[in-house]
Design an enzyme around this catalytic site. Structure first.
Site, PDB file in Angstrom:
ATOM      1  N   HIS A   1       0.843  -1.193   0.000  1.00 50.31           N
ATOM      2  CA  HIS A   1       0.000   0.000   0.000  1.00 50.31           C
ATOM      3  C   HIS A   1       0.874   1.236   0.000  1.00 50.31           C
ATOM      4  O   HIS A   1       2.095   1.165   0.186  1.00 50.31           O
ATOM      5  CB  HIS A   1      -0.930   0.012   1.217  1.00 50.31           C
ATOM      6  CG  HIS A   1      -0.182  -0.004   2.519  1.00 50.31           C
ATOM      7  ND1 HIS A   1       0.278   1.135   3.126  1.00 50.31           N
ATOM      8  CD2 HIS A   1       0.208  -1.036   3.302  1.00 50.31           C
ATOM      9  CE1 HIS A   1       0.922   0.806   4.242  1.00 50.31           C
ATOM     10  NE2 HIS A   1       0.882  -0.502   4.369  1.00 50.31           N
ATOM     11  N   CYS A   2       0.242   2.365  -0.222  1.00 51.58           N
ATOM     12  CA  CYS A   2       0.906   3.659  -0.104  1.00 51.58           C
ATOM     13  C   CYS A   2       0.004   4.541   0.757  1.00 51.58           C
ATOM     14  O   CYS A   2      -0.973   4.050   1.321  1.00 51.58           O
ATOM     15  CB  CYS A   2       1.166   4.263  -1.486  1.00 51.58           C
ATOM     16  SG  CYS A   2      -0.330   4.565  -2.454  1.00 51.58           S
ATOM     17  N   THR A   3       0.308   5.795   0.838  1.00 48.83           N
ATOM     18  CA  THR A   3      -0.443   6.681   1.721  1.00 48.83           C
ATOM     19  C   THR A   3      -1.941   6.664   1.425  1.00 48.83           C
ATOM     20  O   THR A   3      -2.755   6.437   2.310  1.00 48.83           O
ATOM     21  CB  THR A   3       0.096   8.118   1.622  1.00 48.83           C
ATOM     22  OG1 THR A   3       1.491   8.088   1.915  1.00 48.83           O
ATOM     23  CG2 THR A   3      -0.603   9.045   2.589  1.00 48.83           C
TER      24      THR A   3
END
Length: 141
Positions: A50-52
């Site tokens: 995932h990312c932000t």
């Protein structure tokens, strides 16, 4: 990224995010490589990445993985656009939603700069045939 970090979320336009996607191909190569390496290692399975916001860098990385696995582009695009459904987002909200043109521009840039997506994977990210085969073998078993 600077606007987001400065708390100026309202100033982020869809065009800026479109540019971010194209810029990811080179400016975010190292984190993408790191994710692909971790995904390739069966010791990390099951795996989550995932990312932000969970839609831009994550969306591009998921699109790359699906492409490596031989998934057709229409299916990849439907998967990518599902972010709008699951995030209850409108594509008119650039920070919460996604737009198909962002993903398509990344694929088009990979094709124009590297000759193909495979060229991007090999030249842009430095993946070898062995790396790609390892990803496929460990994700399709």
């Amino acid at each position: 990224t600077d606007l987001v970090l400065a708390g100026k979320l309202g100033e982020v336009s869809p065009e800026m995010l479109g540019d971010f996607y194209v810029g990811m191909l080179e400016s975010r190569a190292e984190p993408i490589i790191a994710v692909l390496e971790r995904v390739a290692d069966p010791a990390n399975h099951p795996v989550v990445f995932h990312c932000t916001a969970g839609k831009d860098r994550t969306g591009w990385t998921a699109a790359l993985l699906l492409s490596i696995l031989g998934v057709d582009r229409a299916t990849i695009e439907r998967d990518y656009l599902a972010s709008n459904t699951y995030r209850h987002a409108s594509p008119s909200d650039p920070l919460n939603g996604v737009r198909i043109e962002w993903l398509r521009s990344s694929f088009a840039t990979a094709n124009s700069k590297y000759g193909s997506l495979d060229g991007y994977l090999r030249k842009g990210l430095g993946l070898t045939t062995k790396d790609l085969n390892t990803l496929r073998a460990n994700l399709l078993r």
